[in-house]
Design an enzyme around this catalytic site. Sequence first.
Site, PDB file in Angstrom:
ATOM      1  CB  THR A 103      -0.922   0.019   1.242  1.00 50.60           C
ATOM      2  OG1 THR A 103      -0.123  -0.141   2.423  1.00 50.60           O
ATOM      3  CG2 THR A 103      -1.955  -1.071   1.189  1.00 50.60           C
ATOM      4  CD  GLU A 167       3.468  -6.075   9.210  1.00 48.64           C
ATOM      5  OE1 GLU A 167       4.266  -6.412  10.098  1.00 48.64           O
ATOM      6  OE2 GLU A 167       3.623  -5.071   8.495  1.00 48.64           O
ATOM      7  NE  ARG A 170      11.214  -5.225  15.972  1.00 50.22           N
ATOM      8  CZ  ARG A 170      11.852  -5.553  17.098  1.00 50.22           C
ATOM      9  NH1 ARG A 170      12.631  -4.673  17.684  1.00 50.22           N
ATOM     10  NH2 ARG A 170      11.725  -6.744  17.630  1.00 50.22           N
ATOM     11  CD  GLU A 171      12.065  -3.476   5.527  1.00 49.04           C
ATOM     12  OE1 GLU A 171      13.205  -3.558   5.048  1.00 49.04           O
ATOM     13  OE2 GLU A 171      11.239  -2.631   5.180  1.00 49.04           O
ATOM     14  CG  PHE A 264      11.478   3.145  18.525  1.00 46.21           C
ATOM     15  CD1 PHE A 264      11.668   1.814  18.858  1.00 46.21           C
ATOM     16  CD2 PHE A 264      11.258   3.450  17.196  1.00 46.21           C
ATOM     17  CE1 PHE A 264      11.642   0.813  17.895  1.00 46.21           C
ATOM     18  CE2 PHE A 264      11.221   2.468  16.220  1.00 46.21           C
ATOM     19  CZ  PHE A 264      11.415   1.148  16.585  1.00 46.21           C
ATOM     20  CB  CYS A 275       6.888   0.828   8.039  1.00 47.75           C
ATOM     21  SG  CYS A 275       7.156  -0.721   7.183  1.00 47.75           S
ATOM     22  CE  LYS A 278       3.609   1.768   3.940  1.00 49.15           C
ATOM     23  NZ  LYS A 278       2.381   1.313   4.611  1.00 49.15           N
ATOM     24  CE  LYS A 335      14.922  -2.364  10.417  1.00 52.28           C
ATOM     25  NZ  LYS A 335      13.919  -2.786  11.366  1.00 52.28           N
ATOM     26  NE  ARG A 342      11.041  -0.125   0.475  1.00 57.44           N
ATOM     27  CZ  ARG A 342      10.096  -1.035   0.675  1.00 57.44           C
ATOM     28  NH1 ARG A 342       8.895  -0.855   0.162  1.00 57.44           N
ATOM     29  NH2 ARG A 342      10.345  -2.112   1.379  1.00 57.44           N
TER      30      ARG A 342
HETATM   31  C1  UGA Z   1       8.360  -0.508  11.760  1.00 56.27           C
HETATM   32  C2  UGA Z   1       7.756  -0.900  13.108  1.00 56.27           C
HETATM   33  O1  UGA Z   1       8.780  -0.932  14.117  1.00 56.27           O
HETATM   34  C3  UGA Z   1       7.098  -2.280  13.027  1.00 56.27           C
HETATM   35  O2  UGA Z   1       6.454  -2.575  14.257  1.00 56.27           O
HETATM   36  C4  UGA Z   1       6.057  -2.269  11.897  1.00 56.27           C
HETATM   37  O3  UGA Z   1       5.446  -3.532  11.727  1.00 56.27           O
HETATM   38  C5  UGA Z   1       6.756  -1.886  10.601  1.00 56.27           C
HETATM   39  O4  UGA Z   1       7.351  -0.587  10.754  1.00 56.27           O
HETATM   40  C6  UGA Z   1       5.704  -1.862   9.526  1.00 56.27           C
HETATM   41  O5  UGA Z   1       4.831  -1.000   9.581  1.00 56.27           O
HETATM   42  O6  UGA Z   1       5.677  -2.767   8.678  1.00 56.27           O
HETATM   43  P1  UGA Z   1      10.629  -1.079  10.451  1.00 56.27           P
HETATM   44  O7  UGA Z   1      10.212  -0.024   9.477  1.00 56.27           O
HETATM   45  O8  UGA Z   1      11.091  -2.390   9.949  1.00 56.27           O
HETATM   46  O9  UGA Z   1       9.421  -1.416  11.473  1.00 56.27           O
HETATM   47  O10 UGA Z   1      11.823  -0.462  11.273  1.00 56.27           O
HETATM   48  P2  UGA Z   1      12.081   0.080  12.746  1.00 56.27           P
HETATM   49  O11 UGA Z   1      13.001  -0.834  13.408  1.00 56.27           O
HETATM   50  O12 UGA Z   1      10.822   0.428  13.431  1.00 56.27           O
HETATM   51  O13 UGA Z   1      12.861   1.438  12.402  1.00 56.27           O
HETATM   52  C7  UGA Z   1      12.206   2.489  11.690  1.00 56.27           C
HETATM   53  C8  UGA Z   1      13.119   3.691  11.614  1.00 56.27           C
HETATM   54  O14 UGA Z   1      13.251   4.293  12.899  1.00 56.27           O
HETATM   55  C9  UGA Z   1      14.548   3.361  11.163  1.00 56.27           C
HETATM   56  O15 UGA Z   1      14.990   4.369  10.286  1.00 56.27           O
HETATM   57  C10 UGA Z   1      15.329   3.369  12.449  1.00 56.27           C
HETATM   58  O16 UGA Z   1      16.690   3.657  12.272  1.00 56.27           O
HETATM   59  C11 UGA Z   1      14.617   4.503  13.165  1.00 56.27           C
HETATM   60  N1  UGA Z   1      14.861   4.506  14.611  1.00 56.27           N
HETATM   61  C12 UGA Z   1      14.508   3.460  15.393  1.00 56.27           C
HETATM   62  C13 UGA Z   1      15.447   5.635  15.186  1.00 56.27           C
HETATM   63  O17 UGA Z   1      15.762   6.606  14.486  1.00 56.27           O
HETATM   64  N2  UGA Z   1      15.653   5.661  16.531  1.00 56.27           N
HETATM   65  C14 UGA Z   1      15.318   4.634  17.317  1.00 56.27           C
HETATM   66  O18 UGA Z   1      15.543   4.735  18.550  1.00 56.27           O
HETATM   67  C15 UGA Z   1      14.732   3.500  16.756  1.00 56.27           C
END
Ligand code: UGA
Length: 475
Positions: A103, A167, A170-171, A264, A275, A278, A335, A342
Site C-alpha cells: 500500500t 502486522e 520489523r524488517e 525508540f 513504514c 509512510k 537501518k 527506502r
Molecule cells: C516498523 C515498526 O517498528 C514495526 O512494528 C512495523 O510492523 C513496521 O514498521 C511496519 O509497519 O511494517 P521497520 O520499518 O522495519 O518497522 O523499522 P524500525 O526498526 O521500526 O525502524 C524504523 C526507523 O526508525 C529506522 O529508520 C530506524 O533507524 C529509526 N529509529 C529506530 C530511530 O531513528 N531511533 C530509534 O531509537 C529506533
Amino acid sequence: MSLETDPAALALRAARPTTLCVIGAGYVGLTAAVCLAQLGHRVGCVETDPGRLRAIRAGHVPIEEPGVAELLAAHLASGRLRVTDDVAEGVADASVAMLCVGTPPTARGDPDLRQIAHAARAAARAATDHLVLVVKSTVPPGSCEALELLVAPERGDVRVTVASNPEFLREGRAVFDFFHPDRVVVGVDPPGSAELVVSLYPAAWPRVVCDRRSAELVKYAANTFLAVKISFANEVAGLCEALGADADQVLHGVGLDARIGAAFLGPGPGFGGSCLPKDVSGFVAVAEAVQHPARMARAAEAVNEDAIVGLVAKIESAVGPLRGVRVGLLGLAFKAGTDDVRHSPGLGLATALAAAGARITAHDPLAVVPQMPGLQFDDPYEAARGAEAVVVTTAWPAYRELDLRRLRREMAGSVVVDAVGVLDGAALSAAGLEWYGVGRGRPLGFHPVVTGPLEWALEGEPASGPAISGGPAGG
Ligand code: UGA
C-alpha cells in the site's frame, strides 16, 4: 538471530490449524506464509511477479530477512507451503485469504489501495466456500468495510467477509517478531465473528479483538507513536547540542522511567524505511479527511525533516562551504540488518549534500543504490579516501570495528560525524579525528542560558507565599 536458538518459539502451534492463502510474497507476505506454515497451517502463497515466484519456488528468498530461508526450505519440503501465481489455486480449499500486498503512498501521502482492491477481488472470485479476507497490509480505517462492499457483488453464492489483522513485524527481525508478538490485533464486525482469525495463532499469544476501524487504526497509531518518540528524542538531542548537554545521558535518564521506556528514544539521523514515514503521512492524510488536526504526527514529520538539514549544517560548520568538498558516507540502508534504502537517512543526506555541491562517496555492507548521487564502494576505507568528512549514517556493527587510524590516513580531512552513535569518541580523538555526534554539545564553559549569573538571586529577600511554602515538592 538464528532460528535454532529459539526452538520453544518455533515449536508453537496454532490454536486450530487450517488451510489458508497468503496473497503477496513481499517481506510481510513471505514471512507470514512461512511462519504460518511453521504454526501448522497449510498455506498457499500467491505471488504474481514471475522472477520472484521462480526464486521462491527454488527456495531462494528475495528479501534480506533472517530465518525466512530456513522455514521456506522446511515447508516447501514438508508440503505445508505451496507457492503459485494463480489466486484460484491458492484460495482453493482455503477458509482464510490474507492480503499482504503493498500500500505505497501516493503523491498526496495517502496510501494507494489499488493492489489490495485487486487482490481482494481476485480472492473473492476464486472462493469456493465462506472465505474471510484478512487484511495484513497497513490500510486507512474504513478500508476493510470498503473492501467488503467492493467484493460483495462478486459473489452472491458464497459469503466473503473482511477482517483486519495488522502486522507489527520489523524488517530484519520479522521471523523473531512473528513468534514473539507483543499482541495480535484482530478487527471484525460483528465482534463475535473473530474466532476463525484468532485461532490462526497460538492461544497463549496476547490479543486485542475489536471492531475493524479500531484495528486498522492501532497500526497507524503505533507507527506514528514510534515516529513521535524518535522525533521527540531528536528534539531533545538538538536542545542538548545548544545547551552543551549530552543527549545519550539525558535520554537514557528519561527512558529509564518505566512509563516512558528506552526503546525508540535514541538520538540519530531521523526515522526512515518503508513504514514509519509512510504511516505517519497516512495518519495525517486520514486525519485531514475527517478535519482532525493531527498536530503531533505533523510535528514528528517536521522534526524528522530537520534531522537531515541539521546534519548538513553540522558538516558545513565543520568543513566550510560544501561546494566541491568530498564527503564519505558510511551506511545507505535505512537501518542496520537490511538492504532496504527506502526513505533512508543516508540516502537523504547524500541527496542533500550533493544538492549543496558536495561530492559523495559511500559504502554500505548490503545495500546497493542504482541512483546513488555519487560513487558507491564495496570497502568503507575506499569510500573515506580523500574525504574531508566521513559521516556514519547506518548503525552497522561492522562500523564499530573500523580501524580509525587507517580511516584517518585515507581521509584528506579529519571530521567524523557519527549520526548513529556507533563510534567511540575517545578512540576517534586518539586517532586524530574530530568527533561530532548527534545530541552531544561541544564542551562549553559555564553557560547559564536561562538564569544568567545567579548573583541577582541573592539580592533582597526570597519571595515567599503559598506557591513556595505550600506547593508540591519539586513541581
Ligand atoms: C516498523 C515498526 O517498528 C514495526 O512494528 C512495523 O510492523 C513496521 O514498521 C511496519 O509497519 O511494517 P521497520 O520499518 O522495519 O518497522 O523499522 P524500525 O526498526 O521500526 O525502524 C524504523 C526507523 O526508525 C529506522 O529508520 C530506524 O533507524 C529509526 N529509529 C529506530 C530511530 O531513528 N531511533 C530509534 O531509537 C529506533
